[in-house]
Design a protein around this motif. Structure first.
Motif, PDB file in Angstrom:
ATOM      1  N   GLN A  33      55.244  36.981  31.156  1.00 57.76           N
ATOM      2  CA  GLN A  33      53.823  37.305  30.766  1.00 57.76           C
ATOM      3  C   GLN A  33      52.848  36.705  31.657  1.00 57.76           C
ATOM      4  O   GLN A  33      51.769  37.251  31.790  1.00 57.76           O
ATOM      5  CB  GLN A  33      53.664  36.913  29.326  1.00 57.76           C
ATOM      6  N   ALA A  34      52.658  35.455  32.046  1.00 55.10           N
ATOM      7  CA  ALA A  34      51.883  34.715  32.477  1.00 55.10           C
ATOM      8  C   ALA A  34      51.866  35.384  34.223  1.00 55.10           C
ATOM      9  O   ALA A  34      50.636  35.379  34.698  1.00 55.10           O
ATOM     10  CB  ALA A  34      52.278  33.154  32.820  1.00 55.10           C
ATOM     11  N   VAL A  35      52.984  35.882  34.610  1.00 53.24           N
ATOM     12  CA  VAL A  35      52.729  36.388  35.905  1.00 53.24           C
ATOM     13  C   VAL A  35      52.065  37.691  35.964  1.00 53.24           C
ATOM     14  O   VAL A  35      51.325  38.117  36.762  1.00 53.24           O
ATOM     15  CB  VAL A  35      54.200  36.481  36.711  1.00 53.24           C
ATOM     16  N   ALA A  36      52.603  38.390  34.894  1.00 48.01           N
ATOM     17  CA  ALA A  36      52.045  39.823  34.730  1.00 48.01           C
ATOM     18  C   ALA A  36      50.418  40.027  34.424  1.00 48.01           C
ATOM     19  O   ALA A  36      49.613  40.681  34.755  1.00 48.01           O
ATOM     20  CB  ALA A  36      52.879  40.469  33.428  1.00 48.01           C
ATOM     21  N   ASP A  37      49.968  38.926  33.700  1.00 45.81           N
ATOM     22  CA  ASP A  37      48.620  38.843  33.021  1.00 45.81           C
ATOM     23  C   ASP A  37      47.758  38.496  34.367  1.00 45.81           C
ATOM     24  O   ASP A  37      46.475  38.652  34.278  1.00 45.81           O
ATOM     25  CB  ASP A  37      48.436  37.711  32.011  1.00 45.81           C
TER      26      ASP A  37
END
Length: 260
Positions: free
Chosen positions: A33-37
């Protein structure tokens, strides 16, 4: 067959889980999620358009009579999956899915629900060992008959040091004439420099190498093959059944080619 419960590394992001996050899925972890965000605005729409390209391309192949498919870099199931698309058209179609993220194996049962007339299988394998992938595929597919080979949104996760051109040549070389190759790839020459830079930077922060390619570099994957119209285009513009409706600011190339 009893499947061994996979061990998922939740401390490191993985392209399949980042893609799931971009598509609004729930089968991902905080690292993903950190990468996607952090990816550039519009990345989720890229994921949706990439998947829509897959739907159109494999649907067209099924209408053309292709009833065997090898899908590499499958990702986490998101309906409709490839086998659902093609078996709606050709119920007897046989599909082999391949991915190297153990979390995909957890969802293999969803990928294995085939129409009674057809069949599906899932193999945990890495595209960087193409001979092993082909060896597993022979268990379900008849490689003396045409196959639809798809690597959707996978090539940009294979930097040049992985020798992706040889990987694709090896996979295609195992297929008979009349087979098809379906590819999509992050496009470095049509993406704004800031979009490309930030995307690569955020993926690499998550431990995921990524490499965009120009149209000419992408074309090399199809050397010796016959490109199907409309050729190499941004993925929203690839269609065979109706006029394309271009979607602005999508920096992914897609193409389909026939093995002569």
């Amino acid at each position: 067959m009893t499947r061994v419960k996979p061990q998922v590394d939740t401390s490191t992001s993985h392209p399949a889980r980042v893609y799931d996050c971009l598509l609004g899925g729930k089968d991902n972890y905080p690292v993903d999620q950190a990468v996607a965000d952090a990816l550039p605005r519009g990345s989720a729409e890229h994921a949706r358009q990439n998947r829509a390209f897959m739907h159109r391309a494999v649907g067209w192949l099924a209408h053309e009579g292709i009833d065997q498919f090898l899908d590499i870099g499958t990702g986490i199931p998101t309906e409709p999956n490839l086998h659902q698309i093609v078996q709606d058209i050709t119920p007897r179609a046989r599909v082999v899915y391949t991915d190297n993220d153990p979390i995909v194996l957890r969802h293999a049962e969803a990928l294995l629900i085939s129409r009674p007339e057809g069949a599906t299988d899932y193999v945990e394998a890495d595209v960087r060992d193409p001979e092993a992938v082909v060896g597993h595929a022979r268990g379900l597919l008849d490689l003396t008959r045409p196959v639809g080979l798809s690597l959707i949104g996978l090539l940009h996760f294979l930097p040049d040091e992985d020798d992706p051109y040889t990987i694709v040549r090896t996979l295609v070389g195992a297929l008979p004439a009349g087979s098809y190759l379906v590819l999509s790839q992050a496009a470095s020459d049509i993406a704004p420099p800031e979009f490309a830079r930030k995307g690569a930077e955020e993926y690499e922060k998550g431990g995921i190498p990524i490499q965009g390619r120009t149209g000419e570099e992408f074309r090399r994957f199809f050397d010796g093959l016959d490109l199907v119209d409309p050729g190499i285009v941004p993925v929203p513009e690839w269609t065979r059944d109706a006029p394309a409706h271009p979607v602005a600011d999508i920096y992914l190339y897609g193409a389909v080619a026939r093995v002569p």
